[in-house]
Design a protein around this motif. Structure first.
Motif, short mmCIF file in Angstrom:
data_model
loop_
_atom_site.label_atom_id
_atom_site.label_comp_id
_atom_site.label_asym_id
_atom_site.label_seq_id
_atom_site.Cartn_x
_atom_site.Cartn_y
_atom_site.Cartn_z
N THR A 54 17.11 -44.57 37.45
CA THR A 54 16.04 -45.35 36.76
C THR A 54 15.22 -44.13 35.90
OG1 THR A 54 14.62 -44.90 38.41
CG2 THR A 54 15.78 -47.07 38.31
N HIS A 55 15.15 -43.11 36.19
CA HIS A 55 14.53 -42.00 35.39
C HIS A 55 14.65 -40.68 35.59
CE1 HIS A 55 12.10 -41.97 39.07
NE2 HIS A 55 11.23 -40.65 38.49
N SER A 56 14.43 -39.85 34.86
CA SER A 56 14.39 -38.30 35.11
C SER A 56 13.01 -37.77 34.69
CB SER A 56 15.63 -37.67 34.32
OG SER A 56 16.65 -38.14 34.65
N MET A 57 12.55 -36.72 35.67
CA MET A 57 11.22 -36.32 35.41
C MET A 57 11.51 -34.63 35.42
SD MET A 57 7.41 -36.87 36.93
CE MET A 57 7.90 -36.14 38.60
N ALA A 58 10.77 -33.84 34.60
CA ALA A 58 10.78 -32.32 34.57
C ALA A 58 9.57 -31.77 33.98
CB ALA A 58 12.07 -31.90 33.71
N PHE B 241 0.20 -24.07 31.81
CA PHE B 241 1.26 -24.20 31.21
C PHE B 241 1.41 -25.80 30.70
CE2 PHE B 241 1.84 -20.02 32.47
CZ PHE B 241 3.08 -19.54 32.12
N ILE B 242 2.06 -25.88 29.44
CA ILE B 242 2.45 -27.27 28.72
C ILE B 242 3.64 -27.88 29.51
CG2 ILE B 242 2.92 -28.52 26.61
CD1 ILE B 242 1.19 -26.23 25.17
N GLY B 243 3.68 -28.71 30.37
CA GLY B 243 4.79 -29.17 31.11
C GLY B 243 5.57 -30.20 30.47
N GLY B 244 5.03 -30.77 29.38
CA GLY B 244 5.91 -31.60 28.60
C GLY B 244 5.09 -32.60 27.65
N ALA B 245 5.71 -33.38 27.02
CA ALA B 245 5.18 -34.25 25.82
C ALA B 245 4.59 -35.31 26.32
CB ALA B 245 6.34 -34.51 24.92
N LEU C 49 1.90 -19.10 50.24
CA LEU C 49 2.60 -19.27 48.94
C LEU C 49 2.63 -17.82 48.13
CD1 LEU C 49 0.79 -22.20 47.54
CD2 LEU C 49 3.23 -22.21 48.01
N GLU C 50 3.66 -17.50 47.70
CA GLU C 50 3.67 -16.39 46.80
C GLU C 50 3.01 -16.54 45.55
OE1 GLU C 50 7.66 -15.11 46.45
OE2 GLU C 50 7.99 -14.61 48.46
N GLY C 51 2.63 -17.53 45.09
CA GLY C 51 2.30 -17.90 43.65
C GLY C 51 2.37 -19.56 43.32
N VAL C 52 1.39 -19.61 42.29
CA VAL C 52 1.35 -21.19 41.86
C VAL C 52 1.55 -21.03 40.47
CG1 VAL C 52 -0.04 -23.11 41.61
CG2 VAL C 52 0.09 -21.97 44.03
N ARG C 53 1.94 -22.12 39.97
CA ARG C 53 1.75 -22.31 38.15
C ARG C 53 1.33 -23.67 38.13
NH1 ARG C 53 4.88 -18.56 34.99
NH2 ARG C 53 2.81 -17.41 35.59
N ILE C 54 0.50 -23.93 37.24
CA ILE C 54 -0.36 -25.02 36.89
C ILE C 54 0.22 -25.79 35.56
CG2 ILE C 54 -2.32 -26.35 36.50
CD1 ILE C 54 -2.20 -25.13 39.40
N PHE C 55 0.58 -26.92 35.43
CA PHE C 55 1.04 -27.66 34.38
C PHE C 55 0.15 -28.81 34.14
CE2 PHE C 55 4.49 -25.59 36.52
CZ PHE C 55 5.21 -25.01 35.81
N GLN C 56 0.08 -28.96 32.73
CA GLN C 56 -0.48 -30.16 32.23
C GLN C 56 0.47 -31.02 31.31
OE1 GLN C 56 -4.20 -29.42 30.02
NE2 GLN C 56 -4.63 -31.79 29.93
N GLY C 57 0.68 -31.91 31.68
CA GLY C 57 1.93 -32.91 31.02
C GLY C 57 3.30 -32.73 31.84
N LEU C 58 4.09 -33.72 31.44
CA LEU C 58 5.13 -34.01 32.18
C LEU C 58 6.35 -34.57 31.06
CD1 LEU C 58 4.33 -35.83 35.34
CD2 LEU C 58 5.29 -33.57 35.42
N GLN C 59 7.53 -34.27 31.41
CA GLN C 59 8.69 -34.84 30.51
C GLN C 59 9.52 -35.88 31.20
OE1 GLN C 59 8.58 -33.77 27.41
NE2 GLN C 59 10.25 -35.35 26.99
N PHE C 60 9.62 -37.12 30.59
CA PHE C 60 10.35 -38.14 31.11
C PHE C 60 11.65 -38.64 30.25
CE2 PHE C 60 6.07 -38.71 33.05
CZ PHE C 60 6.53 -38.97 34.47
N TRP C 61 12.52 -38.97 30.94
CA TRP C 61 13.64 -39.70 30.25
C TRP C 61 14.05 -41.25 31.13
CZ3 TRP C 61 13.28 -34.70 31.37
CH2 TRP C 61 13.86 -33.72 30.57
N GLY C 62 14.32 -42.07 30.21
CA GLY C 62 14.69 -43.36 30.67
C GLY C 62 16.16 -43.26 31.35
N PRO C 63 16.64 -44.59 31.87
CA PRO C 63 17.69 -44.54 32.55
C PRO C 63 18.98 -44.18 31.32
CG PRO C 63 16.54 -46.75 32.52
CD PRO C 63 15.97 -45.89 31.87
#
Length: 201
Positions: free
Chosen positions: A48-52, A81-85, A132-146
């Motif tokens: 149904t989808h992909s997310m990154a 970090f800019i996680g996606g559009a 945790l050894e470390g953390v990275r913070i992201f704003q935004g995600l990237q999606f794809w449809g089916p």
């Protein structure tokens, strides 16, 4: 950049997309786009989808300025970090479990692959810091449809390969796109020297 008359990534055998895999942007096919020389980590992949999230697009915003409680855990560079559009207001966190810790102790951590975990932003940073050894913070995600991501991979836009924990927390003085290509089978290491701007060659 073509190999045997095809785009480079079309001519090579690669892994199947699944959570915990990296998407390596084709150096020519995505040149000039939002994804130029990007490395994405797949978080979800289904019919149904992909997310990154994009791992190597740093913003000018310091974590301390927007999420001060998370700043002590943020790996260098301690920027958002800019996680996606997509979902530009969505904030997410990825962390790397310390080698002697287990995720099962904290159900608000979702395993992505090996020691890579997604951390619920509702977590108290102080309670997970020692895990945790470390953390990275992201704003935004990237999606794809089916089927959309599969189409882009088939057209040669992406090379799919397993992620390493060190990819998530790559220091600011290193080029993650180059690092990932250098550890792939030949001939991909040869293309790690491809200039970020073709006019510089």
């Amino acid at each position: 950049m073509n190999l045997f008359g095809e785009r480079l990534f079309q001519a090579l055998e690669q892994a199947a997309p699944e959570p915990g895999m990296l998407l390596v942007a084709d150096p020519l096919g995505l040149e000039g786009s939002f994804f130029h020389r990007s490395i994405l980590l797949l978080l979800e992949h289904s019919e149904t989808h992909s997310m990154a999230v994009i791992l190597n697009q740093r913003s000018d915003v310091a974590v301390f300025n927007v999420l001060p409680a998370w700043a002590p855990l943020a790996s260098k560079p301690p920027a958002v970090f800019i996680g996606g559009a997509h979902e530009q207001r969505a904030v997410s966190a990825l962390g790397i479990l310390a080698k002697d810790k287990v995720r099962e102790e904290h159900p608000d951590m979702l395993r992505v692959a090996n020691r890579i975990v997604r951390i619920a932003m509702s977590e108290d940073p102080g309670e997970v810091a020692e895990l945790l050894e470390g953390v990275r913070i992201f704003q935004g995600l990237q999606f794809w449809g089916p089927g959309e991501l599969e189409e882009e991979i088939a057209s040669g836009d992406w090379y799919v390969t397993p992620a390493l924990p060190s990819d998530i927390l790559t220091p600011g003085n290193q080029d993650l796109w180059v690092n990932v290509l250098r550890r792939q089978p030949m001939p991909l290491p040869l293309f790690a020297t491809y200039p970020s701007e073709i006019d510089d060659n």
